[in-house]
Design an enzyme around this catalytic site. Structure first.
Site, short mmCIF file in Angstrom:
data_model
loop_
_atom_site.label_atom_id
_atom_site.label_comp_id
_atom_site.label_asym_id
_atom_site.label_seq_id
_atom_site.Cartn_x
_atom_site.Cartn_y
_atom_site.Cartn_z
N TYR A 1 -30.15 -10.52 -6.05
CA TYR A 1 -30.64 -10.36 -4.67
C TYR A 1 -30.25 -11.63 -3.89
CZ TYR A 1 -33.72 -7.07 -7.18
OH TYR A 1 -34.23 -6.09 -7.99
N GLN B 1 -34.07 -16.68 5.63
CA GLN B 1 -35.46 -17.12 5.52
C GLN B 1 -35.96 -17.42 6.93
OE1 GLN B 1 -36.93 -17.10 2.54
NE2 GLN B 1 -35.21 -17.11 1.12
N ASP C 1 -34.66 -13.12 -6.47
CA ASP C 1 -35.35 -13.23 -5.16
C ASP C 1 -35.39 -11.86 -4.50
OD1 ASP C 1 -36.49 -14.10 -2.79
OD2 ASP C 1 -34.69 -15.09 -2.05
N GLU D 1 -25.72 -8.54 -4.72
CA GLU D 1 -26.35 -8.23 -3.43
C GLU D 1 -25.74 -6.93 -2.92
OE1 GLU D 1 -28.66 -9.63 -1.05
OE2 GLU D 1 -28.01 -7.85 0.07
N CYS E 1 -41.93 -12.88 -2.44
CA CYS E 1 -42.64 -12.89 -1.16
C CYS E 1 -43.83 -11.94 -1.21
CB CYS E 1 -41.70 -12.57 -0.01
SG CYS E 1 -40.95 -10.95 -0.12
#
Ligand code: SAM
Length: 353
Positions: free
Chosen positions: A215, A188, A281, A236, A308
Site C-alpha cells: 500500500y 498524508q 500502510d 499499490e 489509521c
C-alpha cells in the site's frame, strides 16, 4: 430524562463514557474523563444509551475553551475542549485498550503519542459542502450542513482557498480544497506530523536484504527507507501513484501495480525471510485477509504496520499474533482536535529468526 453521570473514559469517536444508575453504558460528546456532568438521554438501546451534555458540574482541570464557533456541531473535531496533552493520552489509552480487547495483547507496550508539531492549522486539505446555497461542513453523523467560513485545523493556505470559494458564490456540491501539489493521489493530511511518522518508521527499519512497502502510494516510506536495503518493492493499485513512484526510482527500487492481496506473495519470494522487512500502510479497512495470510506463511523478519484505524489494526494484529510478537506500538498524532488515530506497530517473528 436528565441524569447525573461520572465520566470514566473516552470511547472511540471521541465520546465520553459514563454509567446510568442501572449500570448501562452511556455515551456523551464534549466531556472529559473525571468530569461530573448532567446530561439528557436521547437514545436508549438494550446495551447502551446516548445522551447530550446539559452542563458540566465538576469540570476537568484539562478542560480548555474551544476556539472554533462551530465546535460541538461540526463533525470534524471532537477534542477542542481538551488540553493537547490530554488528547495525546486519550489516543494512547485507546490504542492500548483496543490492542488488549480486540487483539488479545493484554500487556502491549504502547508508547506516549508523538505530538503533531502544529495543534491547529495543520490540514493540507479539507472538503467543503454547499447545499441550498449554504457552505460549510457536515454535522456529526449526518449530511446536514454546519455553516462555516473558516476551519481552524486547516492551514492558512487552505483557508485562503476556502475564502476564494465563498467569494465565488459556488453552486451546490462538494469542493475538495487542497494545497497545490503535482501528485493528486493519497497524501498524508498533516505534513509536519507525517515527517515525524516517517522518522519513526525509518528508526524501526533495521538494514536488510529486502523491503516490501505494501500500500505504498507514491513511495512515501519506500523512498526514505530504501537505501538501507539491497532491494525495495512497492505495491499499490493507483496507477497515478505508481507512475510517480517509478519516476525517480533508484536502482533496486521497483513498483508493482495492482492489488496487494495479489502481489504480496510474489514480492516476498524475492529474498530470504530473515532479511525481509515489510511496511504495511493499508487504508482504514486494514489489510485483506489474503495479505495477512501471505505474511504468516512467508514470515518476513519484521513487519512495521502503519494504521489509521486502531480496530482494524487490532483485528489484523490478532491474526499476526500466532507467529509474531507485538514489540511495541506508538501513536502519532496526525489529526489533532479530532478523534482519528494513527498508530505504528512493530512486529517481530516470535521464534526470533
Ligand atoms: C493509507 S494510504 C498509504 C499510502 C502511502 N503509504 C503514503 O504514506 O503515502 C493507502 C494506499 O493504499 C492504496 N490501496 C488501497 N487498497 C489497496 C489494495 N488492495 N491494493 C493496493 N493498493 C491499495 C491506496 O490507493 C492508497 O494509496
Amino acid at each position: 430524562l436528565e441524569i447525573s453521570l461520572n465520566i470514566e473514559r473516552m470511547a472511540f469517536g471521541g465520546k465520553g463514557v459514563g454509567r446510568l444508575p442501572d449500570g448501562k453504558i452511556c455515551f456523551v460528546a464534549g466531556v472529559l474523563p473525571g468530569e461530573k456532568i448532567v446530561a439528557q438521554v436521547t437514545n436508549e438501546r438494550p446495551r447502551f444509551a446516548e445522551a447530550d451534555l446539559v452542563r458540566v458540574v465538576e469540570p476537568s482541570a484539562e478542560r480548555v475553551t474551544p476556539p472554533c464557533p462551530v465546535f460541538g456541531r461540526c463533525g470534524g473535531c471532537s477534542y477542542q475542549h481538551a488540553s493537547y496533552p490530554t488528547q495525546l493520552e486519550i489516543k494512547r489509552a485507546q490504542v492500548a485498550d483496543t490492542l488488549s480487547r480486540i487483539g488479545g495483547f493484554r500487556e502491549a507496550v504502547v508508547h506516549p503519542t508523538i505530538p503533531s508539531p502544529k495543534e491547529y492549522g495543520y490540514r493540507n486539505r479539507i472538503t467543503v459542502h454547499v447545499a441550498r446555497g449554504r457552505a460549510g461542513f457536515y454535522e456529526q453523523g449526518s449530511r446536514r450542513i454546519v455553516a462555516a467560513d473558516h476551519c481552524p485545523i486547516a492551514s492558512d493556505e487552505v483557508n485562503r482557498l476556502f475564502s476564494d470559494l465563498l467569494a465565488s458564490r459556488p453552486h451546490d456540491g462538494e469542493y475538495p480544497l487542497r494545497e497545490p501539489a503535482t501528485y493528486r493521489g493519497f497524501r498524508q493530511v498533516n505534513d509536519a506530523a507525517s515527517a515525524k511518522l516517517l522518522a519513526l518508521v525509518d528508526d524501526l527499519a533495521s538494514p536488510g536484504e529486502l523491503l516490501v512497502d505494501a500500500y505504498c502510494g507514491a513511495g512515501f516510506f519506500a523512498k526514505r527507507l530504501g537505501p538501507k536495503f539491497r532491494q525495495t518493492i512497492g505495491i499499490e493499485w493507483s496507477s497515478d501513484a505508481i507512475r510517480h513512484a517509478r519516476a525517480d526510482a533508484r536502482e533496486g527500487e521497483t513498483y508493482l501495480s495492482g492489488d496487494v492481496a495479489l502481489h504480496l506473495r510474489r514480492a516476498l519470494d524475492v529474498a530470504p525471510a530473515v532479511g525481509t522487512t515489510v511496511v504495511l500502510d493499508p487504508p482504514a479497512e486494514g489489510a485483506a485477509s489474503e495479505v495477512v495470510n501471505a505474511l504468516v506463511q512467508a514470515l518476513p523478519a519484521r513487519i512495521i504496520y502503519v494504521s489509521c484505524d486502531p480496530s482494524t489494526l487490532a483485528r489484523d494484529a490478532k491474526m499476526l499474533g500466532a507467529s509474531y510478537s507485538l514489540v511495541h506500538a506508538t501513536p502519532v498524532d496526525m489529526f489533532p482536535q479530532t478523534a482519528e488515530i494513527e498508530t505504528v506497530v512493530l512486529f517481530e517473528r516470535a521464534d526470533g529468526a
